[in-house]
Design a protein around this motif. Structure first.
Motif, PDB file in Angstrom:
ATOM      1  N   VAL A 141      83.155  37.457  77.648  1.00 55.98           N
ATOM      2  CA  VAL A 141      83.677  38.047  76.610  1.00 55.98           C
ATOM      3  C   VAL A 141      85.248  37.585  76.826  1.00 55.98           C
ATOM      4  O   VAL A 141      85.600  38.048  77.751  1.00 55.98           O
ATOM      5  N   LEU A 142      85.752  36.948  75.933  1.00 59.68           N
ATOM      6  CA  LEU A 142      87.116  36.597  75.970  1.00 59.68           C
ATOM      7  C   LEU A 142      87.741  37.804  75.010  1.00 59.68           C
ATOM      8  O   LEU A 142      87.436  37.881  73.950  1.00 59.68           O
ATOM      9  N   LYS A 143      88.701  38.449  75.725  1.00 65.72           N
ATOM     10  CA  LYS A 143      89.305  39.622  75.141  1.00 65.72           C
ATOM     11  C   LYS A 143      90.956  39.373  74.900  1.00 65.72           C
ATOM     12  O   LYS A 143      91.580  38.821  75.851  1.00 65.72           O
ATOM     13  N   ILE A 144      91.390  39.396  73.684  1.00 63.47           N
ATOM     14  CA  ILE A 144      92.668  39.173  73.313  1.00 63.47           C
ATOM     15  C   ILE A 144      93.367  40.148  72.677  1.00 63.47           C
ATOM     16  O   ILE A 144      92.724  40.816  71.914  1.00 63.47           O
ATOM     17  N   ASN A 145      94.528  40.592  73.471  1.00 65.16           N
ATOM     18  CA  ASN A 145      95.472  41.672  72.832  1.00 65.16           C
ATOM     19  C   ASN A 145      96.705  41.562  72.111  1.00 65.16           C
ATOM     20  O   ASN A 145      97.099  40.595  72.947  1.00 65.16           O
ATOM     21  N   VAL A 146      96.892  41.585  71.041  1.00 64.80           N
ATOM     22  CA  VAL A 146      98.247  41.096  70.399  1.00 64.80           C
ATOM     23  C   VAL A 146      98.866  42.356  70.085  1.00 64.80           C
ATOM     24  O   VAL A 146      98.277  43.258  69.247  1.00 64.80           O
ATOM     25  N   ALA A 147     100.029  42.391  70.682  1.00 68.96           N
ATOM     26  CA  ALA A 147     100.873  43.592  70.383  1.00 68.96           C
ATOM     27  C   ALA A 147     101.471  43.825  68.996  1.00 68.96           C
ATOM     28  O   ALA A 147     101.606  42.839  68.621  1.00 68.96           O
ATOM     29  N   LYS A 148     101.726  44.944  68.497  1.00 75.00           N
ATOM     30  CA  LYS A 148     102.348  45.100  67.343  1.00 75.00           C
ATOM     31  C   LYS A 148     103.841  45.133  67.486  1.00 75.00           C
ATOM     32  O   LYS A 148     104.200  45.807  68.673  1.00 75.00           O
ATOM     33  N   LYS A 149     104.538  44.866  66.595  1.00 74.88           N
ATOM     34  CA  LYS A 149     105.997  45.008  66.515  1.00 74.88           C
ATOM     35  C   LYS A 149     106.305  46.472  66.483  1.00 74.88           C
ATOM     36  O   LYS A 149     105.444  47.259  65.961  1.00 74.88           O
ATOM     37  N   GLU A 150     107.566  46.775  67.113  1.00 73.91           N
ATOM     38  CA  GLU A 150     107.742  48.480  66.985  1.00 73.91           C
ATOM     39  C   GLU A 150     107.717  49.189  65.476  1.00 73.91           C
ATOM     40  O   GLU A 150     107.566  49.847  65.463  1.00 73.91           O
ATOM     41  N   GLU A 151     108.368  48.031  64.654  1.00 73.47           N
ATOM     42  CA  GLU A 151     108.460  48.634  63.390  1.00 73.47           C
ATOM     43  C   GLU A 151     107.124  48.721  62.542  1.00 73.47           C
ATOM     44  O   GLU A 151     107.139  49.311  61.816  1.00 73.47           O
ATOM     45  N   ALA A 152     106.113  48.267  63.243  1.00 71.76           N
ATOM     46  CA  ALA A 152     104.853  48.119  62.333  1.00 71.76           C
ATOM     47  C   ALA A 152     104.024  49.210  62.963  1.00 71.76           C
ATOM     48  O   ALA A 152     103.048  49.674  62.538  1.00 71.76           O
ATOM     49  N   LYS A 153     104.480  49.912  64.089  1.00 67.85           N
ATOM     50  CA  LYS A 153     103.566  51.073  64.597  1.00 67.85           C
ATOM     51  C   LYS A 153     103.457  52.066  63.924  1.00 67.85           C
ATOM     52  O   LYS A 153     104.322  52.431  63.119  1.00 67.85           O
ATOM     53  N   ILE A 154     102.379  52.657  63.794  1.00 68.70           N
ATOM     54  CA  ILE A 154     102.039  54.074  62.711  1.00 68.70           C
ATOM     55  C   ILE A 154     102.890  55.201  63.540  1.00 68.70           C
ATOM     56  O   ILE A 154     102.696  55.269  64.524  1.00 68.70           O
ATOM     57  N   VAL A 155     103.840  55.673  62.487  1.00 69.30           N
ATOM     58  CA  VAL A 155     104.482  56.929  63.244  1.00 69.30           C
ATOM     59  C   VAL A 155     103.983  58.088  62.424  1.00 69.30           C
ATOM     60  O   VAL A 155     103.471  58.299  61.251  1.00 69.30           O
ATOM     61  N   ASN A 156     103.448  59.004  63.240  1.00 68.41           N
ATOM     62  CA  ASN A 156     102.781  60.335  62.624  1.00 68.41           C
ATOM     63  C   ASN A 156     103.857  61.426  62.941  1.00 68.41           C
ATOM     64  O   ASN A 156     104.269  61.729  64.048  1.00 68.41           O
ATOM     65  N   ARG A 157     103.916  62.151  61.863  1.00 68.63           N
ATOM     66  CA  ARG A 157     104.940  63.271  62.192  1.00 68.63           C
ATOM     67  C   ARG A 157     104.370  64.181  60.887  1.00 68.63           C
ATOM     68  O   ARG A 157     104.009  63.840  60.009  1.00 68.63           O
ATOM     69  N   GLU A 158     104.569  65.475  61.330  1.00 69.49           N
ATOM     70  CA  GLU A 158     104.407  66.597  60.145  1.00 69.49           C
ATOM     71  C   GLU A 158     105.518  66.888  59.379  1.00 69.49           C
ATOM     72  O   GLU A 158     106.757  66.931  59.999  1.00 69.49           O
ATOM     73  N   ILE A 159     105.332  67.056  58.070  1.00 71.77           N
ATOM     74  CA  ILE A 159     106.152  67.072  56.940  1.00 71.77           C
ATOM     75  C   ILE A 159     106.039  68.565  56.718  1.00 71.77           C
ATOM     76  O   ILE A 159     105.009  69.002  56.228  1.00 71.77           O
ATOM     77  N   SER A 160     107.415  69.391  56.683  1.00 74.86           N
ATOM     78  CA  SER A 160     107.163  70.852  56.355  1.00 74.86           C
ATOM     79  C   SER A 160     107.364  70.669  54.756  1.00 74.86           C
ATOM     80  O   SER A 160     108.005  69.902  54.388  1.00 74.86           O
ATOM     81  N   VAL A 161     106.696  71.938  54.142  1.00 74.79           N
ATOM     82  CA  VAL A 161     106.935  72.164  52.718  1.00 74.79           C
ATOM     83  C   VAL A 161     107.901  73.200  52.606  1.00 74.79           C
ATOM     84  O   VAL A 161     107.574  74.172  53.136  1.00 74.79           O
ATOM     85  N   LYS A 162     108.899  73.011  51.866  1.00 74.09           N
ATOM     86  CA  LYS A 162     109.698  74.072  51.334  1.00 74.09           C
ATOM     87  C   LYS A 162     109.634  74.885  50.377  1.00 74.09           C
ATOM     88  O   LYS A 162     108.913  74.294  49.151  1.00 74.09           O
TER      89      LYS A 162
END
Length: 146
Positions: free
Chosen positions: A125-146
């Motif tokens: 099996v040939l495995k190829i890993n292609v990294a994502k650009k920093e701006e494309a990485k999914i950012v997870n954060r919690e948003i508080s409701v006011k």
């Protein structure tokens, strides 16, 4: 009303069942089918938070057989194998040649980091890993409701 019977895949539907047996066994023979059928390796493509993963099933090859090329956004994977065996026995010489090759191309998304691509060949099996650009990485954060 007239009923018409269709063959729908029956082997006995041709002019002669004998011809079906002869041609069927000829084209189903492993020697002939290996040379008539174009063999392109199966591919799995997955995405994680930081990478795109391409897995290409290509057993029987070595890592030296592969060539990976990146031109603009197109990643091309190719392999070529040649083998020759000679068996000298009883005053005659027999030579058998084998040649196989394939080419697969993939268009990488704009979010792929072209400078950070790694490939590894292990257990067929040939495995190829292609990294994502920093701006494309999914950012997870919690948003508080006011």
């Amino acid at each position: 009303m007239t009923l018409v019977k269709f063959a729908n895949g029956n082997k006995g539907a041709s002019v002669s069942p004998f011809l079906n047996d002869v041609f069927g066994s000829f084209f189903n023979d492993a020697y002939v089918s290996d040379r008539l059928v174009s063999r392109v390796p199966a591919v799995n493509i997955a995405e994680t938070e930081n990478h795109y993963h391409i897995e290409l099933a290509a057993p029987g090859l070595s890592k030296e057989d592969f060539k990976l090329n990146l031109e603009k956004d197109v990643l091309t994977i190719s392999a070529e194998t040649k083998s020759e065996s000679t068996d000298e026995n009883k005053k005659y010489n027999r030579k058998e040649y084998s040649y196989s090759s394939f080419v697969r191309s993939f268009t990488l998304p704009e979010t792929a980091d072209h400078a950070n691509i790694e490939a590894e060949y292990n257990n067929g099996v040939l495995k190829i890993n292609v990294a994502k650009k920093e701006e494309a990485k999914i950012v997870n954060r919690e948003i508080s409701v006011k």
